[in-house]
Design an enzyme around this catalytic site. Sequence first.
Site, mmCIF file in Angstrom:
data_model
loop_
_atom_site.group_PDB
_atom_site.id
_atom_site.type_symbol
_atom_site.label_atom_id
_atom_site.label_comp_id
_atom_site.label_asym_id
_atom_site.label_seq_id
_atom_site.Cartn_x
_atom_site.Cartn_y
_atom_site.Cartn_z
ATOM 1 N N HIS A 117 1.163 5.070 7.179
ATOM 2 C CA HIS A 117 0.034 4.684 7.418
ATOM 3 C C HIS A 117 0.036 3.129 7.991
ATOM 4 O O HIS A 117 0.948 2.317 8.056
ATOM 5 C CB HIS A 117 -0.261 4.068 5.743
ATOM 6 C CG HIS A 117 -1.885 2.867 5.941
ATOM 7 N ND1 HIS A 117 -2.425 3.400 5.116
ATOM 8 C CD2 HIS A 117 -2.587 2.313 6.316
ATOM 9 C CE1 HIS A 117 -4.365 2.298 5.723
ATOM 10 N NE2 HIS A 117 -4.240 1.414 6.944
ATOM 11 N N HIS A 171 -1.988 1.502 12.224
ATOM 12 C CA HIS A 171 -2.887 1.613 13.039
ATOM 13 C C HIS A 171 -2.345 1.865 14.282
ATOM 14 O O HIS A 171 -1.564 0.660 14.454
ATOM 15 C CB HIS A 171 -3.781 0.005 12.749
ATOM 16 C CG HIS A 171 -4.209 0.539 11.796
ATOM 17 N ND1 HIS A 171 -4.936 0.816 11.214
ATOM 18 C CD2 HIS A 171 -3.370 0.242 9.959
ATOM 19 C CE1 HIS A 171 -6.348 1.084 9.572
ATOM 20 N NE2 HIS A 171 -5.465 0.324 8.751
ATOM 21 N N LYS A 181 -9.941 9.691 6.028
ATOM 22 C CA LYS A 181 -9.772 8.429 5.439
ATOM 23 C C LYS A 181 -10.807 8.015 4.630
ATOM 24 O O LYS A 181 -11.778 7.646 5.679
ATOM 25 C CB LYS A 181 -9.252 7.793 6.696
ATOM 26 C CG LYS A 181 -9.318 6.170 6.344
ATOM 27 C CD LYS A 181 -7.612 5.813 5.386
ATOM 28 C CE LYS A 181 -7.799 3.877 4.655
ATOM 29 N NZ LYS A 181 -7.219 2.952 5.852
ATOM 30 N N HIS A 237 -9.056 3.529 1.103
ATOM 31 C CA HIS A 237 -8.551 1.695 1.215
ATOM 32 C C HIS A 237 -9.676 1.535 -0.046
ATOM 33 O O HIS A 237 -10.455 1.670 -0.284
ATOM 34 C CB HIS A 237 -9.942 1.402 2.155
ATOM 35 C CG HIS A 237 -9.661 0.011 2.530
ATOM 36 N ND1 HIS A 237 -8.832 -0.672 3.527
ATOM 37 C CD2 HIS A 237 -9.877 -0.995 1.511
ATOM 38 C CE1 HIS A 237 -9.107 -1.899 3.194
ATOM 39 N NE2 HIS A 237 -9.465 -2.117 2.207
ATOM 40 N N HIS A 261 -2.059 1.383 0.824
ATOM 41 C CA HIS A 261 -1.734 -0.097 0.712
ATOM 42 C C HIS A 261 -1.677 -1.021 -0.551
ATOM 43 O O HIS A 261 -2.766 -1.372 -0.152
ATOM 44 C CB HIS A 261 -2.241 -1.241 1.631
ATOM 45 C CG HIS A 261 -3.832 -0.795 2.224
ATOM 46 N ND1 HIS A 261 -4.747 -1.023 1.460
ATOM 47 C CD2 HIS A 261 -3.676 0.098 3.062
ATOM 48 C CE1 HIS A 261 -5.669 -0.333 2.156
ATOM 49 N NE2 HIS A 261 -5.328 0.022 2.965
ATOM 50 N N ASP A 291 0.607 -0.211 7.327
ATOM 51 C CA ASP A 291 -0.246 -0.600 7.457
ATOM 52 C C ASP A 291 -0.488 -1.635 8.784
ATOM 53 O O ASP A 291 -0.958 -2.607 8.728
ATOM 54 C CB ASP A 291 -1.366 -1.631 5.866
ATOM 55 C CG ASP A 291 -2.901 -1.407 6.563
ATOM 56 O OD1 ASP A 291 -2.787 -1.039 6.807
ATOM 57 O OD2 ASP A 291 -2.824 -2.797 5.852
HETATM 58 C C1 NCD Z 1 -6.560 -3.188 9.125
HETATM 59 C C2 NCD Z 1 -6.672 -3.166 10.793
HETATM 60 O O1 NCD Z 1 -6.981 -4.171 11.461
HETATM 61 O O2 NCD Z 1 -7.446 -2.030 11.522
HETATM 62 N N1 NCD Z 1 -6.924 -4.063 9.103
HETATM 63 C C3 NCD Z 1 -5.433 -4.380 8.204
HETATM 64 O O3 NCD Z 1 -5.864 -5.607 7.143
HETATM 65 N N2 NCD Z 1 -5.094 -3.224 7.130
HETATM 66 C C4 NCD Z 1 -7.467 -1.752 8.771
HETATM 67 C C5 NCD Z 1 -7.488 -1.782 7.129
HETATM 68 O O4 NCD Z 1 -6.266 -0.824 7.260
HETATM 69 O O5 NCD Z 1 -7.917 -2.074 6.683
HETATM 70 ZN ZN ZN Z 2 -4.969 0.139 7.328
#
Ligand code: NCD
Ligand code: ZN
Length: 351
Positions: free
Chosen positions: A13, A15, A103, A140, A178, A254
């Site tokens: 996971h 970003h 997702k 999520h 998460h 995450d």
């Molecule tokens: C994530 C993001 O910034 O893209 N932020 C987070 O707090 N985890 C989005 C997400 O996965 O909830």
């Molecule tokens: Zn995330």
Amino acid sequence: MDSLTLTRPDDWHLHLRDGDALRAVLPHSARQFARAIVMPNLKPPVTTVAAAAAYRDRIVAALPAGMPPDRHFTPLMTLYLTDDTSPDEVRRAKDSGFVHAFKLYPAGATTNSAAGVTNLRHCWPALEAMQAIGMPLLIHGEVTDPAVDLFDRERVFIDEQLIPLRAAFTNLRIVFEHITTREAADYVTDCCGRERTLAATITAHHLLYNRNAIFQGGLRPHWYCLPVLKREPHRLALVTAATSGRPCFFLGTDSAPHARHAKESACCGAGAFTAFHAMELYAEAFERAGRLDRLEAFASFFGADFYGLPRNTERITIRRETWTIPQSLAFGDQELVPLDAGSTLHWRTAA
Ligand code: NCD
Ligand code: ZN
């Protein structure tokens, strides 16, 4: 034990963002992980196989030139589920070979989720297709009802959304992303022995810190992520789950970069940046639990097994070494603050 050699891990996971931000953060993940499940919450979100293919090309083009020739980093793409996702798009995703999941962001739940699902009922045809072809749904898991206390949104999601969804789609493969609560850890543990359709990722920060971190001596925006950090008993339940050796729990950082100015602002974006020191943070958490022996399966085996992908064959070494998390990192022409900047860690991934 002063050094730990394990199968190269994967991040289930992550970003990565796009453009300059992508170029800034990708090397940190590629240093430690062989593969990552890449979140689709770009602006606009990645909702089609064509968009995922283009995003994958941009990620591959952004990989650091200096990577050793025997080292690879493979982005595993995901598509953002919307009210309008068609069963045809699900089948195209499966046929592509590079889209590994969809997702589900409940609309408004978190960063860049405005285009998310307003009502799961709208997604039934897509979910039926996913179930039929074995395409995982990554969730999520927080309700978005503003009347529900922020700290209860995951627990309420289990009862109101997840249990009915799993009753309606008994063969749908789901990753509860998460997880942050004892209720989520217990629910997944309970299903783990009986079924192979449900798993959960756990971040390093939810294993190491509780919600006091957000308020330590003042309001600390870098600790604000979603789902938000919870009370200590929840953290302990997550540690028990992650170090249990159960195959339904695996690593997902995450890691979610936001520029320093966006975090240190009157309305701070949700997200903690941990890709820089991910394995070091997990090693810290597993060592404190006295279960370093179970880190490899959690980080390198169980995720691949769930996704039906081969386990990695390369290895990495993590050495005992005391070092300080830097105060800030380059982020294009901006700055990025790694989580827990200035603190000391006791393990370091060898180059
Ligand atoms: C994530 C993001 O910034 O893209 N932020 C987070 O707090 N985890 C989005 C997400 O996965 O909830
Ligand atoms: Zn995330």
